[in-house]
Motif scaffolding. Sequence first.
Motif, PDB file in Angstrom:
ATOM      1  N   GLU A  59       0.832  -1.208   0.000  1.00 13.77           N
ATOM      2  CA  GLU A  59       0.000   0.000   0.000  1.00 13.77           C
ATOM      3  C   GLU A  59       0.868   1.261   0.000  1.00 13.77           C
ATOM      4  O   GLU A  59       0.598   2.218  -0.731  1.00 13.77           O
ATOM      5  CB  GLU A  59      -0.927  -0.001   1.211  1.00 13.77           C
ATOM      6  CG  GLU A  59      -1.859   1.205   1.242  1.00 13.77           C
ATOM      7  CD  GLU A  59      -2.789   1.174   2.449  1.00 13.77           C
ATOM      8  OE1 GLU A  59      -3.680   2.029   2.497  1.00 13.77           O
ATOM      9  OE2 GLU A  59      -2.608   0.296   3.323  1.00 13.77           O
ATOM     10  N   HIS A  60       1.896   1.246   0.796  1.00 10.68           N
ATOM     11  CA  HIS A  60       2.790   2.392   0.871  1.00 10.68           C
ATOM     12  C   HIS A  60       3.455   2.658  -0.486  1.00 10.68           C
ATOM     13  O   HIS A  60       3.560   3.813  -0.939  1.00 10.68           O
ATOM     14  CB  HIS A  60       3.856   2.146   1.947  1.00 10.68           C
ATOM     15  CG  HIS A  60       4.870   3.245   2.025  1.00 10.68           C
ATOM     16  ND1 HIS A  60       4.597   4.483   2.580  1.00 10.68           N
ATOM     17  CD2 HIS A  60       6.170   3.303   1.583  1.00 10.68           C
ATOM     18  CE1 HIS A  60       5.664   5.251   2.492  1.00 10.68           C
ATOM     19  NE2 HIS A  60       6.644   4.540   1.902  1.00 10.68           N
TER      20      HIS A  60
ATOM     21  N   ARG B  99       0.758   4.059  -3.009  1.00  7.12           N
ATOM     22  CA  ARG B  99       0.441   5.461  -2.716  1.00  7.12           C
ATOM     23  C   ARG B  99       1.587   6.392  -3.134  1.00  7.12           C
ATOM     24  O   ARG B  99       1.362   7.499  -3.618  1.00  7.12           O
ATOM     25  CB  ARG B  99       0.160   5.633  -1.226  1.00  7.12           C
ATOM     26  CG  ARG B  99      -1.190   5.069  -0.758  1.00  7.12           C
ATOM     27  CD  ARG B  99      -1.301   5.144   0.763  1.00  7.12           C
ATOM     28  NE  ARG B  99      -2.570   4.632   1.236  1.00  7.12           N
ATOM     29  CZ  ARG B  99      -3.683   5.375   1.413  1.00  7.12           C
ATOM     30  NH1 ARG B  99      -3.646   6.671   1.125  1.00  7.12           N
ATOM     31  NH2 ARG B  99      -4.797   4.834   1.873  1.00  7.12           N
ATOM     32  N   GLU B 100       2.821   5.917  -2.928  1.00  8.14           N
ATOM     33  CA  GLU B 100       3.982   6.733  -3.268  1.00  8.14           C
ATOM     34  C   GLU B 100       4.082   6.941  -4.789  1.00  8.14           C
ATOM     35  O   GLU B 100       4.452   8.031  -5.253  1.00  8.14           O
ATOM     36  CB  GLU B 100       5.251   6.053  -2.747  1.00  8.14           C
ATOM     37  CG  GLU B 100       6.520   6.860  -2.997  1.00  8.14           C
ATOM     38  CD  GLU B 100       7.751   6.173  -2.448  1.00  8.14           C
ATOM     39  OE1 GLU B 100       8.866   6.692  -2.698  1.00  8.14           O
ATOM     40  OE2 GLU B 100       7.630   5.110  -1.787  1.00  8.14           O
TER      41      GLU B 100
ATOM     42  N   GLY C 207       0.099   8.551  -5.846  1.00  4.15           N
ATOM     43  CA  GLY C 207      -0.509   9.615  -5.043  1.00  4.15           C
ATOM     44  C   GLY C 207      -1.441   9.027  -3.993  1.00  4.15           C
ATOM     45  O   GLY C 207      -1.872   7.876  -4.090  1.00  4.15           O
ATOM     46  N   THR C 208      -1.790   9.833  -3.012  1.00  4.03           N
ATOM     47  CA  THR C 208      -2.548   9.317  -1.871  1.00  4.03           C
ATOM     48  C   THR C 208      -3.927   8.814  -2.285  1.00  4.03           C
ATOM     49  O   THR C 208      -4.325   7.685  -1.953  1.00  4.03           O
ATOM     50  CB  THR C 208      -2.711  10.414  -0.798  1.00  4.03           C
ATOM     51  OG1 THR C 208      -1.415  10.875  -0.410  1.00  4.03           O
ATOM     52  CG2 THR C 208      -3.442   9.870   0.427  1.00  4.03           C
ATOM     53  N   VAL C 209      -4.697   9.632  -3.030  1.00  4.19           N
ATOM     54  CA  VAL C 209      -6.075   9.266  -3.379  1.00  4.19           C
ATOM     55  C   VAL C 209      -6.105   8.132  -4.396  1.00  4.19           C
ATOM     56  O   VAL C 209      -6.745   7.099  -4.178  1.00  4.19           O
ATOM     57  CB  VAL C 209      -6.814  10.500  -3.937  1.00  4.19           C
ATOM     58  CG1 VAL C 209      -8.235  10.113  -4.349  1.00  4.19           C
ATOM     59  CG2 VAL C 209      -6.855  11.607  -2.896  1.00  4.19           C
ATOM     60  N   GLN C 210      -5.407   8.336  -5.521  1.00  4.02           N
ATOM     61  CA  GLN C 210      -5.405   7.323  -6.571  1.00  4.02           C
ATOM     62  C   GLN C 210      -4.747   6.044  -6.083  1.00  4.02           C
ATOM     63  O   GLN C 210      -5.179   4.932  -6.422  1.00  4.02           O
ATOM     64  CB  GLN C 210      -4.677   7.849  -7.821  1.00  4.02           C
ATOM     65  CG  GLN C 210      -4.712   6.904  -9.018  1.00  4.02           C
ATOM     66  CD  GLN C 210      -6.130   6.646  -9.514  1.00  4.02           C
ATOM     67  OE1 GLN C 210      -6.969   7.567  -9.514  1.00  4.02           O
ATOM     68  NE2 GLN C 210      -6.403   5.420  -9.901  1.00  4.02           N
ATOM     69  N   GLY C 211      -3.707   6.198  -5.267  1.00  2.00           N
ATOM     70  CA  GLY C 211      -3.022   5.029  -4.743  1.00  2.00           C
ATOM     71  C   GLY C 211      -3.922   4.194  -3.849  1.00  2.00           C
ATOM     72  O   GLY C 211      -3.874   2.963  -3.888  1.00  2.00           O
ATOM     73  N   ALA C 212      -4.736   4.886  -3.047  1.00  2.00           N
ATOM     74  CA  ALA C 212      -5.640   4.168  -2.140  1.00  2.00           C
ATOM     75  C   ALA C 212      -6.668   3.366  -2.926  1.00  2.00           C
ATOM     76  O   ALA C 212      -6.982   2.213  -2.590  1.00  2.00           O
ATOM     77  CB  ALA C 212      -6.332   5.157  -1.208  1.00  2.00           C
TER      78      ALA C 212
END
Length: 201
Positions: free
Chosen positions: A174-175, A178-179, A182-187
């Motif tokens: 997950e980390h 997200r990296e 991006g935070t939203v799209q990664g989630a």
Amino acid sequence: MSVDEITFSKAFLHLLANRPIQYSDDYKIESHQLGERTGLVLLTHMPYDKRKRDRNATVITNASLSIKSIRAPKFAISVNAPYTDTMLNIKSKIATETGIALNGLKLLVKGKVLPDTRSVREIVDENGAAAIMVMVTPTTAPTSEMAPTQTIDVNEENRDIEKEIDEDTWLAIEHLVREKLGTVQGAKSFAKLKQGYLQSK
């Protein structure tokens, strides 16, 4: 019995017509025999070659090629080839004799590389002979000589997949997602990835 001039001339010409006239090979007429003739040009006597052509002489149809390598692997062979053969045919003969790959051979005459389409007739001398130098270049090893393909144990691979992914691994994945996204799209992407994996179990 007298004969008129016309009748005599006809009879004489008829007699000459029935007698073949032959001249020796070295026949020539001397200038004084010609007398004074206006407009007559006396040509210089040409030498006659008395040698007769040997009708049994063998016509050369094959060339004698002396072939040597200029560097390792060293070899020297002799090849008899028709004048119509091309350098590609000669390469094939060399490959058969030496075991060297055909695409690793370059043929040279007097320091010049010969194209595959050049014929034997174009490189031989008047005696039907030629000296060809060969440069051997590295080539890719044949497929049969390559290292054997590694066999994968499918059952072992499946056993590895069946191992559960623990929470620490999920957190690391997950980390990373997200990296990268991006935070939203990664989630969102991570959620779909984890859900898809769990549904396939």
